[in-house]
Design a protein around this motif. Structure first.
Motif, PDB file in Angstrom:
ATOM      1  N   ALA A 288       0.840  -1.189   0.000  1.00 54.49           N
ATOM      2  CA  ALA A 288       0.000   0.000   0.000  1.00 54.49           C
ATOM      3  C   ALA A 288       0.876   1.240   0.000  1.00 54.49           C
ATOM      4  O   ALA A 288       2.028   1.215   0.439  1.00 54.49           O
ATOM      5  CB  ALA A 288      -0.917   0.002   1.225  1.00 54.49           C
ATOM      6  N   GLY A 289       0.324   2.343  -0.462  1.00 54.25           N
ATOM      7  CA  GLY A 289       1.047   3.608  -0.505  1.00 54.25           C
ATOM      8  C   GLY A 289       0.478   4.481  -1.599  1.00 54.25           C
ATOM      9  O   GLY A 289      -0.194   4.007  -2.507  1.00 54.25           O
ATOM     10  N   LEU A 290       0.750   5.759  -1.520  1.00 57.34           N
ATOM     11  CA  LEU A 290       0.255   6.683  -2.520  1.00 57.34           C
ATOM     12  C   LEU A 290       1.127   6.633  -3.766  1.00 57.34           C
ATOM     13  O   LEU A 290       2.240   6.106  -3.750  1.00 57.34           O
ATOM     14  CB  LEU A 290       0.241   8.109  -1.955  1.00 57.34           C
ATOM     15  CG  LEU A 290      -0.524   8.305  -0.646  1.00 57.34           C
ATOM     16  CD1 LEU A 290      -0.446   9.755  -0.211  1.00 57.34           C
ATOM     17  CD2 LEU A 290      -1.967   7.863  -0.789  1.00 57.34           C
ATOM     18  N   MET A 477       4.167   1.710   2.395  1.00 57.33           N
ATOM     19  CA  MET A 477       5.300   2.535   1.996  1.00 57.33           C
ATOM     20  C   MET A 477       4.926   4.010   1.951  1.00 57.33           C
ATOM     21  O   MET A 477       3.775   4.370   1.657  1.00 57.33           O
ATOM     22  CB  MET A 477       5.835   2.097   0.626  1.00 57.33           C
ATOM     23  CG  MET A 477       6.481   0.721   0.627  1.00 57.33           C
ATOM     24  SD  MET A 477       7.294   0.329  -0.965  1.00 57.33           S
ATOM     25  CE  MET A 477       8.649   1.527  -0.962  1.00 57.33           C
ATOM     26  N   HIS A 478       5.920   4.844   2.258  1.00 50.59           N
ATOM     27  CA  HIS A 478       5.740   6.297   2.209  1.00 50.59           C
ATOM     28  C   HIS A 478       7.073   6.908   1.791  1.00 50.59           C
ATOM     29  O   HIS A 478       8.101   6.684   2.432  1.00 50.59           O
ATOM     30  CB  HIS A 478       5.321   6.839   3.579  1.00 50.59           C
ATOM     31  CG  HIS A 478       5.255   8.346   3.649  1.00 50.59           C
ATOM     32  ND1 HIS A 478       4.206   9.063   3.147  1.00 50.59           N
ATOM     33  CD2 HIS A 478       6.131   9.260   4.140  1.00 50.59           C
ATOM     34  CE1 HIS A 478       4.420  10.365   3.340  1.00 50.59           C
ATOM     35  NE2 HIS A 478       5.582  10.502   3.941  1.00 50.59           N
ATOM     36  N   GLU A 479       7.040   7.650   0.664  1.00 52.88           N
ATOM     37  CA  GLU A 479       8.227   8.337   0.158  1.00 52.88           C
ATOM     38  C   GLU A 479       9.441   7.421   0.082  1.00 52.88           C
ATOM     39  O   GLU A 479      10.544   7.761   0.519  1.00 52.88           O
ATOM     40  CB  GLU A 479       8.521   9.580   0.999  1.00 52.88           C
ATOM     41  CG  GLU A 479       7.426  10.633   0.899  1.00 52.88           C
ATOM     42  CD  GLU A 479       7.742  11.904   1.668  1.00 52.88           C
ATOM     43  OE1 GLU A 479       8.733  11.893   2.443  1.00 52.88           O
ATOM     44  OE2 GLU A 479       7.009  12.890   1.508  1.00 52.88           O
ATOM     45  N   HIS A 500      -1.037   6.038   7.631  1.00 52.35           N
ATOM     46  CA  HIS A 500       0.396   5.748   7.547  1.00 52.35           C
ATOM     47  C   HIS A 500       0.937   6.083   6.149  1.00 52.35           C
ATOM     48  O   HIS A 500       2.075   6.564   6.027  1.00 52.35           O
ATOM     49  CB  HIS A 500       0.655   4.287   7.865  1.00 52.35           C
ATOM     50  CG  HIS A 500       0.216   3.874   9.242  1.00 52.35           C
ATOM     51  ND1 HIS A 500       0.746   4.442  10.378  1.00 52.35           N
ATOM     52  CD2 HIS A 500      -0.698   2.972   9.670  1.00 52.35           C
ATOM     53  CE1 HIS A 500       0.175   3.890  11.459  1.00 52.35           C
ATOM     54  NE2 HIS A 500      -0.716   3.027  11.035  1.00 52.35           N
ATOM     55  N   ALA A 501       0.131   5.833   5.111  1.00 54.42           N
ATOM     56  CA  ALA A 501       0.574   6.107   3.747  1.00 54.42           C
ATOM     57  C   ALA A 501       0.674   7.613   3.481  1.00 54.42           C
ATOM     58  O   ALA A 501       1.526   8.061   2.716  1.00 54.42           O
ATOM     59  CB  ALA A 501      -0.377   5.461   2.751  1.00 54.42           C
ATOM     60  N   LEU A 502      -0.194   8.399   4.134  1.00 55.98           N
ATOM     61  CA  LEU A 502      -0.241   9.837   3.906  1.00 55.98           C
ATOM     62  C   LEU A 502       0.854  10.582   4.663  1.00 55.98           C
ATOM     63  O   LEU A 502       1.564  11.401   4.098  1.00 55.98           O
ATOM     64  CB  LEU A 502      -1.608  10.399   4.313  1.00 55.98           C
ATOM     65  CG  LEU A 502      -2.741  10.263   3.310  1.00 55.98           C
ATOM     66  CD1 LEU A 502      -4.065  10.617   3.963  1.00 55.98           C
ATOM     67  CD2 LEU A 502      -2.497  11.147   2.101  1.00 55.98           C
ATOM     68  N   ASP A 503       0.982  10.290   5.968  1.00 50.67           N
ATOM     69  CA  ASP A 503       1.884  11.108   6.769  1.00 50.67           C
ATOM     70  C   ASP A 503       3.197  10.405   7.120  1.00 50.67           C
ATOM     71  O   ASP A 503       4.079  10.985   7.751  1.00 50.67           O
ATOM     72  CB  ASP A 503       1.202  11.589   8.060  1.00 50.67           C
ATOM     73  CG  ASP A 503       0.731  10.450   8.952  1.00 50.67           C
ATOM     74  OD1 ASP A 503       1.282   9.331   8.850  1.00 50.67           O
ATOM     75  OD2 ASP A 503      -0.163  10.674   9.780  1.00 50.67           O
ATOM     76  N   GLY A 504       3.335   9.139   6.701  1.00 51.27           N
ATOM     77  CA  GLY A 504       4.582   8.452   6.936  1.00 51.27           C
ATOM     78  C   GLY A 504       4.785   7.982   8.356  1.00 51.27           C
ATOM     79  O   GLY A 504       5.880   7.548   8.726  1.00 51.27           O
ATOM     80  N   GLU A 505       3.728   8.034   9.181  1.00 45.31           N
ATOM     81  CA  GLU A 505       3.845   7.552  10.553  1.00 45.31           C
ATOM     82  C   GLU A 505       4.133   6.062  10.537  1.00 45.31           C
ATOM     83  O   GLU A 505       3.464   5.288   9.846  1.00 45.31           O
ATOM     84  CB  GLU A 505       2.528   7.815  11.297  1.00 45.31           C
ATOM     85  CG  GLU A 505       2.521   7.278  12.723  1.00 45.31           C
ATOM     86  CD  GLU A 505       1.154   7.412  13.371  1.00 45.31           C
ATOM     87  OE1 GLU A 505       0.920   6.781  14.413  1.00 45.31           O
ATOM     88  OE2 GLU A 505       0.316   8.144  12.806  1.00 45.31           O
ATOM     89  N   THR A 506       5.138   5.650  11.282  1.00 47.26           N
ATOM     90  CA  THR A 506       5.507   4.236  11.322  1.00 47.26           C
ATOM     91  C   THR A 506       4.429   3.426  12.026  1.00 47.26           C
ATOM     92  O   THR A 506       3.912   3.848  13.073  1.00 47.26           O
ATOM     93  CB  THR A 506       6.836   4.048  12.055  1.00 47.26           C
ATOM     94  OG1 THR A 506       7.840   4.796  11.358  1.00 47.26           O
ATOM     95  CG2 THR A 506       7.247   2.584  12.076  1.00 47.26           C
ATOM     96  N   VAL A 507       4.066   2.290  11.452  1.00 48.23           N
ATOM     97  CA  VAL A 507       3.041   1.433  12.036  1.00 48.23           C
ATOM     98  C   VAL A 507       3.498   1.006  13.443  1.00 48.23           C
ATOM     99  O   VAL A 507       4.614   0.521  13.635  1.00 48.23           O
ATOM    100  CB  VAL A 507       2.800   0.175  11.178  1.00 48.23           C
ATOM    101  CG1 VAL A 507       1.810  -0.753  11.848  1.00 48.23           C
ATOM    102  CG2 VAL A 507       2.318   0.571   9.793  1.00 48.23           C
TER     103      VAL A 507
END
Length: 510
Positions: A288-290, A477-479, A500-507
């Protein structure tokens, strides 16, 4: 909200025949000024055929088109443009080697017959790109842009001509959530200014959130006209399929097989960094991810289409994980790793070839005599067997694959890699542009392949519900970085993954 009951455009009793099929059967519908009307239906229902007739790309065998109450002929796309009609097609028709400015102004370049006013053309491109919030350099070549940026250029190009009626065909397939929100804002502004919009999408959540009304086609006939506010997603699916359909197949595997693929600290400058994960035998691993998170770039690197600058890829051989160095996709293919790209029509098929030829293409070396002479009989037999086993709906092996529905094209591509003996199948946006019924068939096919063949699958998808439905685990994933993973369960929501995908907060953080 609809401002007027006077139809801005109407079609009455439109009929269209192709050899061996009746694509449209006496279809009538109308759209008013200030209205966003969804047009939905399964692949092959006639949606694109109807829109192509409205845009002058096809001519009807019967029926009439009306513009502001007056009967009109639409013999060509230029005639449609003159009537104030514009279209953003699902398959982009940009010119890759030209600049963004040239593509946006194509057919309407300012200036005289002997000299183009490039300054005005660029300003026009900049204004339209700014209007939809697209951060794209007008001087860039289209070939250098991401799919999301190309989609925005296509939308900008349609807006140049000042259309009063716009057709959007699957416009958000390659857009991020933020870009989708901007597009929806633009569409709503267009509607509120008196414009009319036909909106085609298989994403029924979008239909519910954006549109005012819905027309449903099934097997070339109009089967329903309804107000969106009074229609549930379950209602839409029932109208489209003619019955209740389960949108997903939930036969979740127990992901306790041996590791078959391990990625350790993989990195590639500007795309992704320090990526690690493990895929197990018989598992569906979701990503998942943007758009821009690096998922596609990661998969292409793993499958040999680009070279990593850090880390390593290990693949199971004879029960042991062995480091692999793929210098070309063919190296990965020979190791049993196959990649099915997001851009199915442009990168996944040989459009002018038949279904059978597409299915056996990578296996030609297997079915040849001495590596030189092809055994055409064996090739036909194996293709026919997989058409039956996988359930590809086709008139025959020689049918041109580009004439199949998206779902059947995808089945043929998956068959291609099964014929070639793949062990790991990487699917990038596997159900993009595929209707809900065909999605269920793809999901069921994957589960049967896992159960019967021990196949392992990686699924990259922007549809979070799809990942929740089919994946055993989901990597977020994020960035370009992995922010953790979740195991789908009854308490896992799309909103949690999206955060998590939007702001990159670690799960698991916090």
């Amino acid at each position: 909200m609809v401002e007027s009951v006077t139809p801005a455009l109407a079609v009455e009793s439109i009929t269209k025949r192709f050899p061996g099929s009746l694509a449209l059967d006496q279809v009538s519908l109308a759209i008013c000024r200030g209205e966003i009307r969804a047009l939905i239906g399964e692949n092959g229902a006639g949606k694109s055929t109807l829109m192509n007739i409205i845009m002058g790309l096809l001519q009807p065998d019967g029926g009439q088109i009306y513009r502001n109450g007056a009967a009109v002929d639409v013999p060509s796309p230029l005639a449609a443009q003159a009537l104030g009609l514009g279209m953003v097609p699902q398959e982009l028709n940009l010119v890759p080697h030209l600049s963004v400015t040239e593509n946006i102004n194509l057919g309407a370049l300012p200036g005289s017959r002997v000299r183009v006013d490039w300054l005005s053309a660029r300003r026009r491109a900049e204004d339209i790109l700014a209007r939809i919030g697209a951060h794209v350099d007008p001087r860039s070549r289209v070939s250098s842009l991401s799919m999301a940026q190309r989609q925005l250029v296509q939308i900008s190009r349609a807006l140049v001509f000042g259309a009063e009626i716009m057709i959007f065909d699957e416009p958000t397939a390659s857009l991020t959530h933020a870009e989708t929100d901007k597009l929806f804002g633009l569409i709503r502004d267009f509607r509120d200014g008196g414009g009319s919009v036909f909106y085609i999408s298989h994403r029924l959540e979008e239909i519910r959130d954006l549109t005012d009304s819905i027309t449903v086609l099934r097997d070339g006939k109009k089967v329903a006209d309804c107000r969106t506010a009074d229609t549930t997603i379950k209602d839409m699916i029932r109208h489209m399929a003619g019955r209740d359909v389960d949108a997903a197949v939930r036969d979740r595997a127990v992901a306790n097989g041996e590791p078959i693929l391990r990625v350790e600290n993989l990195g590639r400058d500007g795309e992704f960094s320090d990526v690690s994960f493990t895929l197990h035998q018989g598992e569906v691993l979701g990503f998942a991810g943007l758009v821009g998170a690096g998922r596609t770039e990661l998969m292409r690197c793993i499958c040999g289409d680009s070279r990593a600058e850090a880390g390593r890829v290990l693949l199971q051989e004879n029960g042991t994980l062995v480091e692999m160095r793929f210098h070309h996709p063919r190296d990965a293919i020979r190791a049993g790793l196959a990649y099915v790209p997001e851009e199915r029509r442009n990168l996944g098929i040989f459009p002018q070839l038949g279904v059978g030829e597409n299915m056996v293409m990578p296996a030609l070396r297997i079915y040849s005599r001495g590596g030189v002479t092809l055994n055409h009989g064996r090739l036909r037999d194996v293709a026919a067997r997989y058409v039956r086993e996988v359930g590809v709906k086709t008139a025959g092996l020689s049918q041109c694959i580009q004439n199949l529905s998206g779902g059947n094209q995808q089945k043929a591509i998956i068959s291609r890699w099964l014929i070639n003996g793949c062990r790991i199948l990487v699917l990038d946006e596997p159900t993009r542009g595929i209707d809900v019924n065909a999605k269920g068939e793809i999901y069921a096919l994957l589960r049967s392949l896992i159960r019967d063949r021990g196949l392992s699958v990686i699924v990259v998808s922007s549809e979070l519900q799809e990942l929740l439905d089919v994946a055993d685990r989901i990597v977020i994933m994020h960035e370009g970085r992995v922010k953790g993973e979740v195991v789908p369960g009854s308490d896992t929501t799309q909103e949690q993954i999206l955060r998590h995908a939007l702001d990159g907060e670690t799960v698991g953080a916090g």
